[in-house]
Scaffold this motif. Structure first.
Motif, mmCIF file in Angstrom:
data_model
loop_
_atom_site.group_PDB
_atom_site.id
_atom_site.type_symbol
_atom_site.label_atom_id
_atom_site.label_comp_id
_atom_site.label_asym_id
_atom_site.label_seq_id
_atom_site.Cartn_x
_atom_site.Cartn_y
_atom_site.Cartn_z
ATOM 1 N N UNK A 71 0.847 -1.194 0.000
ATOM 2 C CA UNK A 71 0.000 0.000 0.000
ATOM 3 C C UNK A 71 0.885 1.248 0.000
ATOM 4 N N UNK A 72 0.529 2.210 -0.843
ATOM 5 C CA UNK A 72 1.340 3.418 -1.003
ATOM 6 C C UNK A 72 0.826 4.530 -0.108
ATOM 7 N N UNK A 73 1.724 5.134 0.639
ATOM 8 C CA UNK A 73 1.386 6.276 1.492
ATOM 9 C C UNK A 73 1.149 7.518 0.626
ATOM 10 N N UNK A 74 0.323 8.422 1.128
ATOM 11 C CA UNK A 74 0.002 9.631 0.379
ATOM 12 C C UNK A 74 1.251 10.456 0.082
ATOM 13 N N UNK A 75 2.100 10.617 1.074
ATOM 14 C CA UNK A 75 3.306 11.431 0.896
ATOM 15 C C UNK A 75 4.209 10.837 -0.182
ATOM 16 N N UNK A 76 4.296 9.514 -0.225
ATOM 17 C CA UNK A 76 5.135 8.881 -1.246
ATOM 18 C C UNK A 76 4.537 9.046 -2.634
ATOM 19 N N UNK A 77 3.214 9.046 -2.708
ATOM 20 C CA UNK A 77 2.559 9.296 -4.003
ATOM 21 C C UNK A 77 2.890 10.688 -4.512
ATOM 22 N N UNK A 78 2.797 11.700 -3.643
ATOM 23 C CA UNK A 78 3.065 13.068 -4.093
ATOM 24 C C UNK A 78 4.518 13.218 -4.530
ATOM 25 N N UNK A 121 -5.023 14.127 -20.048
ATOM 26 C CA UNK A 121 -5.564 13.342 -18.938
ATOM 27 C C UNK A 121 -5.257 14.056 -17.632
ATOM 28 N N UNK A 122 -6.292 14.352 -16.893
ATOM 29 C CA UNK A 122 -6.166 15.020 -15.598
ATOM 30 C C UNK A 122 -6.341 13.969 -14.508
ATOM 31 N N UNK A 123 -5.245 13.620 -13.865
ATOM 32 C CA UNK A 123 -5.274 12.593 -12.819
ATOM 33 C C UNK A 123 -5.371 13.279 -11.465
ATOM 34 N N UNK A 124 -6.457 12.972 -10.754
ATOM 35 C CA UNK A 124 -6.636 13.486 -9.390
ATOM 36 C C UNK A 124 -6.397 12.296 -8.465
ATOM 37 N N UNK A 125 -5.164 12.117 -8.004
ATOM 38 C CA UNK A 125 -4.791 10.838 -7.380
ATOM 39 C C UNK A 125 -5.388 10.594 -6.001
ATOM 40 N N UNK A 126 -5.786 11.654 -5.299
ATOM 41 C CA UNK A 126 -6.277 11.459 -3.928
ATOM 42 C C UNK A 126 -7.334 12.504 -3.598
#
Length: 855
Positions: free
Chosen positions: A24-31, A145-150
């Motif tokens: 599972x990916x943490x939010x901070x790591x995604x950004x 493509x506009x990706x809104x990841x969270x």
């Protein structure tokens, strides 16, 4: 599959340390990863568009051909021109459509605990940023493509913390990792508000951000990625379909659905369409974008979320988080390819969506809506501010005007009517017509085909016998939400168009009042406004003493209603005047100075009818057995809307809590069986003793049903189906009435006893939402504070006729004194989703006024 990747663009594993779907990916790591993509390729542009309640970054990631990225603002402004057919001619619209890439929004982690969506956002961004194959190239050329990841980072972060602490990858459905904690594994935001129901009401900070960005970018397709049924869902939509979505909108949903189906069929994956997930209620993130011109779609994937890393389905298959991600990714790519292949036509239909809506107005009866500020202009201003956030045009009249055919929302009378200067006018003939009609109409029609299936199911269920499985009716959510009714603002729709001087409203029309003069005796302000509750709460926090005039009076030639707050100068510090000047301005409340307690009419301000207000010490029960969203709505309203302090107590800790620390305890809506289990017999006796000693117990919906149980007896009131059956003869018994079919979210008219303390500040009937089959008949000893109207119980929304009959004169709010205290019960939740602003007063009265020294 079938693609090579640019080695200069970092793959997720090189940054995160694992393949997507393995962990599972943490939010901070995604950004961090999204910014690494931006640094590595000209295909990616990252925008920081806001932050969540817990200060997590909200990113919007644009991915396209580098040439498109370089001209991104130029293209955004060109698409913006398509919003208004009054300013952009059709020839210009066709030119824009022919030469501008389409914007496609991929929305992830709206329900943040549906984990496959969040991970899909990462892998989709990587693929579009690095892939080198013909399909991806076509998408990059024709689509931004506009990706809104969270969308909902708080929910996602809690879920990740839960899973990292508990998940082992055990596919057994009974494994604890598939049954998350009440708080840690909900799909709600920080305040336990369901963001996937909030688009219409924009109550949350995360919603304000995404709604603003939807209107900024104007996507032609919007996919909201969710989970987790046992089979993947994608459109075509289920019924009912919002009546404002025309045949063209439905045609595009069919087009996308067929192409997604072809991609799934190629892999042999099971899926379903046209079932369960409708597009009727405007608060979802398929219906809201659709009502703004996009093809709005919900994807429900079959892996991840509460299914964890692996989960055994009823048919024996094991689905994994990676499966859920792959299916989301495949559906997203098929949708992007469909957009690229139909780019010009789909972009042009963004224009046609609004042009056709405006053209239709000529043949429709509804020409405009009128809002009258009334006694609480700040509430009307709140509603206007909400409409502006939806990019709906609002005007304010400079002078009085007349309509020859005005329809009253609350009485349904149609008559010639005069309106005052300063009224707000919302013309139907404007680009946002489809959205404004959905939000402002008293009710949105249900498809006749859908109603036919409902009635067929009802006929079967009534005749099949109790042991037969019951057919579902297909209502996925509420079917009443009209904003003027929810706000209890005086409102009309008219068959004619105002022709007179008006000014466009471009910002919140905040009412302003002159600052109060220094008072010799007291300061006065009515209790019937939102701002009044905030002032009272602020003064209590700072130790000021307040009173409430229960009876109406006239002073200085001005009539004051019963329920006027009295803040005496003698019993308060010298800082009172300066503090009230500041609070009145901040909360848009008119505060007046009284130099004498002697009134011209009514009872003097020193009379016993002027009740000293005792500061409440409030406890609200949370966690099991309460509903997370029910607690969350109360939490948000008390903390953010009204700034009223309270203590949250876990349901399981109630038995060991010193109840004497509180004079008000709120039991939010929850499962009656859960309350019985958590509180127990000893806990019931403790609550009864606490009430008799002066406590106020507020029970909402499921908690009221529990409290009304014969074995509990906190209230003598009984629910209709639990009432003892009347005896025809001494030796003959009749069965109690059968339970009604649930009312699936309809507005009911509640008549309020304004002489009762709990009716203080209520100016007329209140609109409440009913979402149950509970019908209460208050006991003889109870005060019937709020009663559902006899003549017209249901104002808007669907209810079976038998339910409408049973609701006539049913209790909605009642108060039962016990010793020195009170048990106050609500048949349904007036804090639901926070949007019933007109009914909030009933809840505020129940927690703020009862601790007063005298009733």
């Amino acid at each position: 599959p079938g693609s090579t990747y640019d080695a200069r663009v970092p793959a997720p594993k090189s940054v995160l340390g694992y393949e997507i779907g393995e962990d599972y990916t943490e939010h901070l790591h995604m950004t961090e990863y999204m910014r690494r993509l931006e640094a590595a390729t000209g295909r990616v542009k990252v925008f920081r568009v806001g932050e969540s309640n817990e200060r997590r970054e909200l990113l919007l990631v644009a991915v396209s051909d580098p040439g498109n990225i370089q001209k991104l603002e130029q293209y955004r402004l060109a698409i913006e021109d398509l919003r208004d057919p009054r300013k952009t001619a059709e020839t210009r619209a066709r030119e824009i459509a022919a030469n501008t890439p389409a914007f496609a929004w991929m929305n992830f982690a709206n329900d943040g605990n549906e984990s496959a969506a969040f991970e899909t956002g990462i892998i989709l961004a990587y693929h579009l940023a690095a892939a080198q194959d013909p399909v991806t190239s076509k998408i990059l050329k024709g689509v931004v493509t506009l990706i809104y990841p969270a969308h909902n980072p708080e929910s996602h972060s809690r879920h990740v913390a839960w899973m990292k602490a508990s998940a082992t990858g055990n596919p057994d459905p009974a494994a604890q990792e598939h049954r998350g904690d009440w708080r840690m594994d909900t799909n709600n935001n920080h305040y336990q508000i369901d963001l996937n129901r909030d688009a219409a009401f924009i109550s949350q900070s995360e919603t304000r951000v995404i709604v603003r960005e939807i209107h900024r970018w104007n996507p032609v397709v919007f996919i909201d990625h969710h989970g987790n049924p046992d089979r993947f869902f994608f459109p075509p939509w289920a019924l009912p379909i919002n009546a404002q979505l025309d045949k063209n909108a439905r045609r595009w949903a069919e087009t996308y659905g067929k192409n997604i189906a072809a991609a799934f069929d190629k892999n042999g994956w099971p899926y379903f369409t046209r079932n369960v997930f409708d597009i009727y209620y405007p608060g979802y993130y398929d219906s809201y974008p659709a009502l703004n011109g996009a093809t709005g779609m919900t994807f429900e994937t079959d892996g991840g979320g509460n299914k964890g890393l692996a989960y055994q389905l009823p048919d024996g298959r094991v689905t994994t988080l990676r499966d859920g991600i792959l299916h989301h990714f495949t559906g997203a790519m098929a949708s992007l390819l469909t957009t690229a292949e139909n780019r010009a036509a789909r972009v042009l239909d963004l224009y046609n969506f609004r042009a056709s809506a405006m053209k239709d107005v000529a043949a429709e009866k509804v020409k405009q809506f009128v809002l009258v500020p009334g006694k609480d202009p700040s509430r009307a201003a709140d509603l206007v501010e909400l409409l502006l956030q939806h990019r709906i045009e609002v005007h304010r009249t400079r002078g009085a005007f007349q309509s020859a055919a005005a329809h009253d929302y609350f009485s349904d009378k149609t008559e010639r009517r005069n309106f005052p200067a300063g009224a707000f006018v919302i013309p139907a003939n404007q680009p946002q017509k489809r959205l404004l009609r959905t939000l402002l109409d008293r009710e949105t029609p249900l498809d006749q085909e859908f109603l036919d299936t409902v009635r067929e199911a009802k006929s079967y269920n009534d005749t099949a016998g109790e042991a037969a499985p019951k057919k579902p009716y297909g209502f996925y959510d509420i079917n009443a939400w009209s904003l003027p009714m929810a706000y209890c603002v005086e409102a009309y729709w008219t068959e004619d168009v105002l022709e007179g001087p008006m000014d466009p409203v471009t910002a919140r029309p905040a009412p302003s009042f002159a600052a109060p003069a220094a008072a010799q005796f007291a300061y006065l302000f009515p209790w019937n406004t939102k701002g009044a509750a905030r002032i009272v709460a602020a003064l209590w926090k700072e130790g000021f003493q307040l009173a409430l005039a229960r009876e109406p009076f006239t002073l200085g030639g001005r009539a004051f209603p019963g329920g006027t707050v009295v803040v005496r100068t003698r019993t308060n510090p010298d800082s009172l005047h300066a503090r009230l000047v500041a609070l009145a301005a901040a909360n848009e409340v008119e505060v007046l100075a009284a130099n004498s307690a002697f009134v011209e009419k009514g009872k003097d301000l020193g009379d016993a009818s002027v009740v000293d207000l005792k500061k409440p010490s409030i406890a609200v029960i949370c966690e099991p057995p309460t509903s997370a969203t029910a607690y969350g709505a109360i939490w948000f309203l008390l903390e953010k809307t009204y700034d009223i302090p309270f203590t949250a107590i876990k349901g399981g800790d109630l038995g060991g809590t010193d109840l004497k620390r509180y004079n008000v305890i709120v039991l939010p809506d929850g499962q009656p069986e859960g309350y019985a289990r958590i509180v127990g017999e000893q806990g019931v006796e403790r609550l009864k003793n606490w009430v008799r000693e002066g406590g106020t117990l507020v029970c909402v919906k499921g908690a009221a049903l529990w409290a009304s149980g014969e074995k509990v007896g906190l209230t003598a009131t009984r629910e209709r189906s639990a009432e003892p059956a009347p005896k025809e003869k001494a030796d003959e018994k009749k069965e109690p009435p059968k339970r009604l079919e649930a009312v699936p979210g309809a507005f009911v008219r509640v008549n309020v006893d304004t002489e009762h303390l709990l009716g203080t500040g209520i100016d007329g009937p209140v609109v409440a939402l009913l979402r149950s089959n509970l019908v209460f008949k208050p006991a003889q000893k109870a005060a019937r504070v709020g009663t559902i109207d006899r003549e017209r119980p249901v104002l808007a929304g669907f209810a079976f006729e038998e339910s409408r009959e049973a609701l006539k004169d049913a209790g909605f709010l009642w108060d039962e004194p016990a010793g020195h205290g009170h048990v106050i019960c609500f048949a349904d939740d007036v804090t639901f989703r926070t949007f019933l602003y007109g009914a909030h007063r009933l809840f505020l009265n129940s927690i703020l006024l009862p601790p007063s020294s005298r009733w």
